[in-house]
Design a protein around this motif. Structure first.
Motif, PDB file in Angstrom:
ATOM      1  N   ILE A 153       5.041   9.713  -0.248  1.00 25.34           N
ATOM      2  CA  ILE A 153       4.159   9.919  -0.078  1.00 25.34           C
ATOM      3  C   ILE A 153       4.316  10.127   1.830  1.00 25.34           C
ATOM      4  CG2 ILE A 153       3.252   8.472  -1.686  1.00 25.34           C
ATOM      5  CD1 ILE A 153       3.832   6.212   1.420  1.00 25.34           C
ATOM      6  N   ASN A 179       0.888  -1.175  -0.417  1.00 26.06           N
ATOM      7  CA  ASN A 179       0.180   0.064  -0.152  1.00 26.06           C
ATOM      8  C   ASN A 179       0.828   1.174  -0.031  1.00 26.06           C
ATOM      9  OD1 ASN A 179      -2.087  -1.955   2.259  1.00 26.06           O
ATOM     10  ND2 ASN A 179      -2.550  -1.745   0.038  1.00 26.06           N
ATOM     11  N   GLY A 180       0.222   2.154  -0.576  1.00 27.22           N
ATOM     12  CA  GLY A 180       1.309   3.146  -0.694  1.00 27.22           C
ATOM     13  C   GLY A 180       2.692   3.478  -1.496  1.00 27.22           C
ATOM     14  N   SER A 181       3.026   1.659  -2.601  1.00 24.01           N
ATOM     15  CA  SER A 181       4.024   2.028  -3.276  1.00 24.01           C
ATOM     16  C   SER A 181       3.821   3.378  -4.735  1.00 24.01           C
ATOM     17  CB  SER A 181       3.973   0.082  -3.180  1.00 24.01           C
ATOM     18  OG  SER A 181       3.553  -0.162  -4.038  1.00 24.01           O
ATOM     19  N   ARG A 232      -0.661   3.825   9.952  1.00 31.11           N
ATOM     20  CA  ARG A 232      -1.834   2.848   9.715  1.00 31.11           C
ATOM     21  C   ARG A 232      -1.850   1.777   9.729  1.00 31.11           C
ATOM     22  NH1 ARG A 232      -2.114   8.330   6.134  1.00 31.11           N
ATOM     23  NH2 ARG A 232      -0.791   6.892   4.849  1.00 31.11           N
ATOM     24  N   MET A 233      -0.440   1.398   9.404  1.00 34.02           N
ATOM     25  CA  MET A 233       0.524   0.327   9.200  1.00 34.02           C
ATOM     26  C   MET A 233      -0.186  -0.378  10.496  1.00 34.02           C
ATOM     27  SD  MET A 233       0.655  -1.346   6.150  1.00 34.02           S
ATOM     28  CE  MET A 233       0.849  -0.562   4.371  1.00 34.02           C
ATOM     29  N   GLU A 259       2.767  -3.961   3.071  1.00 36.80           N
ATOM     30  CA  GLU A 259       4.017  -3.034   2.615  1.00 36.80           C
ATOM     31  C   GLU A 259       4.987  -2.917   1.875  1.00 36.80           C
ATOM     32  OE1 GLU A 259       4.995  -1.371   6.697  1.00 36.80           O
ATOM     33  OE2 GLU A 259       6.199  -2.906   6.324  1.00 36.80           O
ATOM     34  N   ARG A 262       2.064   7.073   6.830  1.00 35.43           N
ATOM     35  CA  ARG A 262       2.005   5.138   6.513  1.00 35.43           C
ATOM     36  C   ARG A 262       2.421   4.332   7.425  1.00 35.43           C
ATOM     37  NH1 ARG A 262       4.217   0.866   5.957  1.00 35.43           N
ATOM     38  NH2 ARG A 262       6.232   2.392   6.285  1.00 35.43           N
ATOM     39  N   LYS A 263       3.078   4.791   8.718  1.00 36.96           N
ATOM     40  CA  LYS A 263       3.663   4.148   9.170  1.00 36.96           C
ATOM     41  C   LYS A 263       2.228   4.161  10.714  1.00 36.96           C
ATOM     42  CE  LYS A 263       7.918   2.974  12.515  1.00 36.96           C
ATOM     43  NZ  LYS A 263       8.908   3.757  12.907  1.00 36.96           N
ATOM     44  N   GLY A 286       5.984  -0.351  -0.205  1.00 35.30           N
ATOM     45  CA  GLY A 286       5.490   1.642   0.377  1.00 35.30           C
ATOM     46  C   GLY A 286       6.033   2.105   0.776  1.00 35.30           C
ATOM     47  N   ARG A 287       6.841   1.283   1.446  1.00 35.22           N
ATOM     48  CA  ARG A 287       8.578   2.383   3.024  1.00 35.22           C
ATOM     49  C   ARG A 287       9.864   3.415   2.029  1.00 35.22           C
ATOM     50  NH1 ARG A 287       9.658  -2.889   6.068  1.00 35.22           N
ATOM     51  NH2 ARG A 287       9.810  -3.489   4.201  1.00 35.22           N
ATOM     52  N   GLN A 312       5.537   9.444   5.047  1.00 39.45           N
ATOM     53  CA  GLN A 312       6.081   7.797   5.512  1.00 39.45           C
ATOM     54  C   GLN A 312       5.353   7.600   6.745  1.00 39.45           C
ATOM     55  OE1 GLN A 312       6.926   5.297   4.690  1.00 39.45           O
ATOM     56  NE2 GLN A 312       7.313   5.651   2.528  1.00 39.45           N
TER      57      GLN A 312
END
Length: 480
Positions: free
Chosen positions: A257, A75-77, A265-266, A278, A262-263, A251-252, A259
């Motif tokens: 984005i 996700n987000g990659s 949410r993960m 990820e 994102r972290k 995604g990392r 980050q």
């Protein structure tokens, strides 16, 4: 006390004239107008060398020459954004100046897309996904003057490039929920399936290729593998079919984005689902035991290793189930274990297993120690009578799993301490480690930390060798 301002080297102040300011403003306005007229020409794929070395641009470069290519992204990659760029560029064709500039700027070969205005299929899982996600991503990249059919409505839609003639220069939007029959009776230069579609839909899409003037037609999958080890895993990663390839993007690594967000949410997901969300890794739905495993990191080309390196092995016995033996070599320079070869077979007599083991050891080097299942004393005694000595392995499950996981983990320099040589003999080990899952809990008293006892013969053999190699247990157990 000297102020901070006086300690810095100040840059000389240069006053710009009114004409200079006006020229700069006009230039900036002109660049903005050009970008608005041809956004695909200014789109740049991200490329990050560290720490995981995944790359949106690298995945795009690897597409050329494939019949089917899977971009496995977390996700987000940016996997769907990448797919949208391919769709618009292929719609324009490599002779179009905007598409040509996109290809050149991202280091992509001209043959990655058709030379003429192409016919592209861009498919989502649902009509809603197509309308709200895919069409929006494409809309941001289109040149001025494109014409839509059913742009914001449910169901199928199309967009055509300025001056498009006939079927060329068009992106067709469909969705998996229409079923395989909706993909019949058409032809495309490029087919893009965003997220995992049904196998029947993919099969129908294969039949839509190869009828166009361009002979480089292919299917591009962009997906996060959240359904587990399905047909995509079988066809693209486990036993790849001819012309099927894949790349993973993390995604990392995406620099475009947030980050931190994102972290955050993960954090709600377990480790096994994080591996998919990820890094785009296939994981069984119950939860992968060795989530740190990565083919890109741990699977290495098969090359001869020095004869003086120590060899060790582990054996898991089986009759109706496979008999497995994993043979390792230890690099003394950096303490990296190399899985050289695996014997993995069911239904053989003891004499036949012994013959197979001797042949493997003669080819790759005889192990100084062979650790075997301690509960199979008769099997170990039988092997000894056939000329193969073993030692009873310490069988602790969780400490053994931790020992393997520790070697799979990257050290401070970014290297693992367990690698697998990419050979046909080692494929059973690779398949098992990629499907080795935690047993699900059905009640409060169930153990939450034991693996599911299935398809684990090569994994157990490797665990015996890796765990018992540690200094604390190297002298444990009786020899037979």
């Amino acid at each position: 006390m000297t102020s901070r301002a006086t300690t810095k080297q100040r840059r000389p102040f240069v006053a710009l004239s009114r004409s200079d300011l006006l020229r700069g403003a006009r230039a900036a306005k002109s660049r903005g107008e050009r970008r608005a007229q041809a956004p695909i020409a200014y789109s740049r794929l991200w490329d990050v060398a560290a720490p995981r070395a995944s790359s949106q641009r690298g995945a795009a470069r690897a597409v050329k020459g494939a019949l089917a290519f899977a971009v496995l992204g977390g996700n987000g990659s940016g996997k769907s954004a990448l797919a949208a760029e391919f769709a618009v560029a292929a719609m324009l064709g490599s002779r179009h100046p905007d598409a040509r500039r996109w290809l050149d700027a991202n280091g992509l070969d001209l043959d990655t897309i058709p030379p003429y205005p192409g016919r592209v299929l861009f498919s989502a899982l649902t009509s809603n996904d197509s309308r709200k996600v895919l069409r929006e991503k494409v809309r941001r990249l289109l040149p001025a003057g494109c014409k839509w059919r059913n742009e914001r409505g449910d169901g199928e839609a199309e967009v055509s490039a300025p001056g498009a003639v006939g079927n060329n220069g068009t992106i067709v939007f469909k969705s998996n929920d229409q079923g395989a029959r909706a993909y019949q009776a058409d032809e495309f230069d490029l087919i893009i399936l965003d997220e995992e579609h049904d196998s029947a839909v993919f099969g129908e899409c294969l039949m839509r290729l190869g009828r166009r003037p361009w002979k480089g037609c292919y299917i591009l999958l962009s997906m996060t593998p959240l359904k587990g080890m399905t047909w995509v895993y079988d066809d693209f990663q486990s036993e790849p079919k001819p012309g099927y390839r894949y790349a993973e993007i993390d995604g990392r690594d995406n620099p475009y984005i947030d980050q931190a967000g994102r972290k955050q949410r993960m954090a709600r997901y377990g480790e096994h689902e994080k591996a998919a969300r990820e890094s785009g890794k296939f994981v069984a739905l119950e939860g992968l035991v060795y989530a740190g495993w990565s083919r890109g990191v741990h699977l290495v080309p098969a090359t001869p290793v020095p004869a003086e390196w120590r060899r060790v092995a582990g054996i898991d016995f089986g009759t109706s189930n496979p008999f497995a033996c994993c043979l390792f070599a230890i690099d003394p320079a950096d303490d990296v274990l190399h899985l050289l070869a695996t014997h993995y077979q069911a239904g053989l007599r003891w004499e036949e297993h012994a013959e197979k083991l001797r042949a493997m050891f003669e080819q790759y080097g005889w192990p100084e120690t062979i650790w075997a299942d301690p509960e199979e004393a008769n099997g170990r005694m039988t092997l000894r009578n056939l000329g193969i000595d073993t030692r009873a392995a310490r069988k602790d499950i969780r400490p053994g799993i931790n020992a393997v996981a520790s070697r799979l983990a990257l050290d401070a320099q970014g290297y693992p301490h367990l690698v697998v040589h990419d050979t046909a003999a080692n494929r059973p080990f690779v398949r098992e480690i990629e499907g080795y899952v935690w047993a699900p809990r059905t009640g409060a008293k169930d153990s939450p930390d034991l693996p599911l006892k299935a398809n684990d013969h090569a994994i157990d053999a490797a665990r015996y060798a890796v765990f018992n190699l540690s200094a604390s247990v190297v002298d444990w157990g009786a020899s037979y």
